[in-house]
Scaffold this active site. Sequence first.
Site, PDB file in Angstrom:
ATOM      1  NE  ARG A 137       5.043  29.909  -1.315  1.00 39.26           N
ATOM      2  CZ  ARG A 137       4.411  29.103  -2.159  1.00 39.26           C
ATOM      3  NH1 ARG A 137       4.344  29.408  -3.445  1.00 39.26           N
ATOM      4  NH2 ARG A 137       3.848  27.989  -1.733  1.00 39.26           N
ATOM      5  CB  SER A 188       1.858  30.148   7.075  1.00 41.57           C
ATOM      6  OG  SER A 188       2.567  30.763   6.029  1.00 41.57           O
ATOM      7  CE  LYS A 193       0.547  26.416   0.859  1.00 37.66           C
ATOM      8  NZ  LYS A 193       1.174  27.046   1.988  1.00 37.66           N
TER       9      LYS A 193
HETATM   10  N1  TZP Z   1      -0.060  30.621   0.686  1.00 38.97           N
HETATM   11  C1  TZP Z   1      -1.379  30.515   0.850  1.00 38.97           C
HETATM   12  S1  TZP Z   1      -2.213  30.859  -0.577  1.00 38.97           S
HETATM   13  C2  TZP Z   1      -0.764  31.180  -1.413  1.00 38.97           C
HETATM   14  C3  TZP Z   1       0.311  30.996  -0.566  1.00 38.97           C
HETATM   15  C4  TZP Z   1       1.719  31.150  -0.918  1.00 38.97           C
HETATM   16  C5  TZP Z   1      -0.696  31.563  -2.853  1.00 38.97           C
HETATM   17  C6  TZP Z   1      -1.364  32.872  -3.130  1.00 38.97           C
HETATM   18  O1  TZP Z   1      -1.211  33.195  -4.484  1.00 38.97           O
HETATM   19  P1  TZP Z   1      -2.309  33.979  -5.299  1.00 38.97           P
HETATM   20  O2  TZP Z   1      -1.849  33.898  -6.729  1.00 38.97           O
HETATM   21  O3  TZP Z   1      -2.303  35.399  -4.795  1.00 38.97           O
HETATM   22  O4  TZP Z   1      -3.605  33.269  -5.067  1.00 38.97           O
END
Ligand code: TZP
Length: 220
Positions: free
Chosen positions: A44, A117, A147
Site C-alpha cells: 500500500r 474494505s 491512514k
Molecule cells: N485502513 C484502516 S486503518 C488503516 C488502514 C490502511 C491503517 C492501519 O495502520 P496501523 O498502523 O496498524 O494502525
Amino acid sequence: MHFDPATLSIYLVTDTQQCVASGRTVTDTVQQAAHQGVTLVQIRDKEASARDFLAMTLEIAKVMPKHIPLLINDRVDIFLAAQLAKANVAGMHIGQTELPATTVRQLIGPHAILGVSAASEETLLEAQNSQVVDYVGIGPLHDTQTKKNAPAGRGFEAMAQLRSYTHLPAVAIGGITASDLPPLRAAGFNGAAVVSAICKAPDPGAAAHALAQQWRTTAG
Ligand code: TZP
C-alpha cells in the site's frame, strides 16, 4: 474460487514512509516479516508514482516466499503490469471509493484474490452478495495515525457486530498490537492486519513472530 481464511491471520500492510523512517526499505521489512510468521502481504502506497509502485512490487515479489500471497492495494494498473512482468502477485485489496468489486474481478480474473474494505452492514452485505469478493477488511479497531482521514476507532463491540453481518472471511485493521489478537479471534475475525506494529518495529521479524505466536496460542 477457493480462498483459505487462515491466510488472513497475520496480514502485513506496508507503509513506505514508516519503513524508511525506521531505517530500512519496504522490501527489507517485508522480507524479514515474511519469514517470521506473516501470512499475507499487501503493498500500500498512496504517494508513489505508478513507476515507483511497479518497481517496488517487482522487487518485493522477488523476495517473497512463494506460499505467501502478495496483494496490491487499490491499483489495478499495477496488478496488471506486475502480472505482465510475470511477477508472483496473487491479487488485490480495494477500498470503498475504488472501482466496483465486480469490475475489478473482471479485470483481474477469476483466480486472483480480491479483498474489499467495508465498515457498515450495507457494504458488508454488498460485498457478500457480489459473490466476487474473497474476504472483507473491517476497521479501524483503534484510532490510527497511519491512514489519512481514518475514522475514530470503533472498539471491540462494534467490530464484533460488524463482523457478524457477513459469512465472508474477515480481517480487522487499525492500531492493532499483539494484545488485541485474543479478543479479535473471539469475535470471529480470521486475522489481524497491521501496519505500524511491523513497519515501525525495531525488528520487523521479531514483531511478526510475536504476533504469529499470539495468534496461534489464542483459541479460535
Ligand atoms: N485502513 C484502516 S486503518 C488503516 C488502514 C490502511 C491503517 C492501519 O495502520 P496501523 O498502523 O496498524 O494502525
